[in-house]
Design a protein around this motif. Sequence first.
Motif, PDB file in Angstrom:
ATOM      1  N   ILE A  15      42.652  56.737  32.503  1.00 58.41           N
ATOM      2  CA  ILE A  15      41.422  56.197  33.102  1.00 58.41           C
ATOM      3  C   ILE A  15      41.490  54.678  33.242  1.00 58.41           C
ATOM      4  CG2 ILE A  15      40.137  55.921  30.941  1.00 58.41           C
ATOM      5  CD1 ILE A  15      38.586  57.280  34.132  1.00 58.41           C
ATOM      6  N   ALA A  16      42.285  54.008  32.457  1.00 63.95           N
ATOM      7  CA  ALA A  16      42.361  52.545  32.501  1.00 63.95           C
ATOM      8  C   ALA A  16      43.032  52.036  33.775  1.00 63.95           C
ATOM      9  CB  ALA A  16      43.107  52.022  31.279  1.00 63.95           C
ATOM     10  N   THR A  17      43.738  52.904  34.477  1.00 61.15           N
ATOM     11  CA  THR A  17      44.405  52.450  35.698  1.00 61.15           C
ATOM     12  C   THR A  17      43.426  52.256  36.853  1.00 61.15           C
ATOM     13  OG1 THR A  17      44.893  54.718  36.335  1.00 61.15           O
ATOM     14  CG2 THR A  17      46.585  53.534  35.103  1.00 61.15           C
ATOM     15  N   TYR A  18      42.320  52.985  36.876  1.00 63.23           N
ATOM     16  CA  TYR A  18      41.373  52.883  37.981  1.00 63.23           C
ATOM     17  C   TYR A  18      40.717  51.509  38.093  1.00 63.23           C
ATOM     18  CZ  TYR A  18      42.089  57.852  38.514  1.00 63.23           C
ATOM     19  OH  TYR A  18      42.670  59.072  38.708  1.00 63.23           O
ATOM     20  N   LEU A  23      40.508  46.252  40.944  1.00 62.30           N
ATOM     21  CA  LEU A  23      40.647  44.802  40.887  1.00 62.30           C
ATOM     22  C   LEU A  23      41.744  44.330  41.837  1.00 62.30           C
ATOM     23  CD1 LEU A  23      39.810  42.127  39.553  1.00 62.30           C
ATOM     24  CD2 LEU A  23      41.567  42.562  37.826  1.00 62.30           C
ATOM     25  N   LEU A  24      42.830  45.064  41.901  1.00 61.56           N
ATOM     26  CA  LEU A  24      43.923  44.712  42.800  1.00 61.56           C
ATOM     27  C   LEU A  24      43.489  44.790  44.263  1.00 61.56           C
ATOM     28  CD1 LEU A  24      46.924  44.000  43.113  1.00 61.56           C
ATOM     29  CD2 LEU A  24      47.370  46.459  43.219  1.00 61.56           C
ATOM     30  N   ILE A  25      42.785  45.854  44.630  1.00 60.33           N
ATOM     31  CA  ILE A  25      42.287  45.991  46.004  1.00 60.33           C
ATOM     32  C   ILE A  25      41.321  44.859  46.329  1.00 60.33           C
ATOM     33  CG2 ILE A  25      40.843  47.408  47.521  1.00 60.33           C
ATOM     34  CD1 ILE A  25      42.120  49.864  46.109  1.00 60.33           C
ATOM     35  N   PHE A  26      40.411  44.537  45.410  1.00 56.78           N
ATOM     36  CA  PHE A  26      39.448  43.455  45.591  1.00 56.78           C
ATOM     37  C   PHE A  26      40.177  42.129  45.796  1.00 56.78           C
ATOM     38  CE2 PHE A  26      36.786  40.110  43.756  1.00 56.78           C
ATOM     39  CZ  PHE A  26      35.604  40.299  44.462  1.00 56.78           C
ATOM     40  N   PHE A  27      41.142  41.831  44.955  1.00 61.73           N
ATOM     41  CA  PHE A  27      41.880  40.571  45.038  1.00 61.73           C
ATOM     42  C   PHE A  27      42.673  40.477  46.336  1.00 61.73           C
ATOM     43  CE2 PHE A  27      45.734  38.065  44.302  1.00 61.73           C
ATOM     44  CZ  PHE A  27      45.149  36.842  43.998  1.00 61.73           C
TER      45      PHE A  27
END
Length: 59
Positions: A15-18, A23-27
Amino acid sequence: MLKFVKNHMESIDGIATYPMISLLIFFVFFALLFWWVFTASKEHIKEVSEIPLDDNQPK
């Protein structure tokens, strides 16, 4: 209710990967937007900014 959700979320493997993917998509999105803003031609920006004032467009 919150305790149930917390316990349920902790039971999901990986679950920690989501949040990291989010955050990566946002950045990446805002980095690309920032790059586009500074590399866009001034003529294009001026042309697009005058569209609402143009009376020749069909309504």
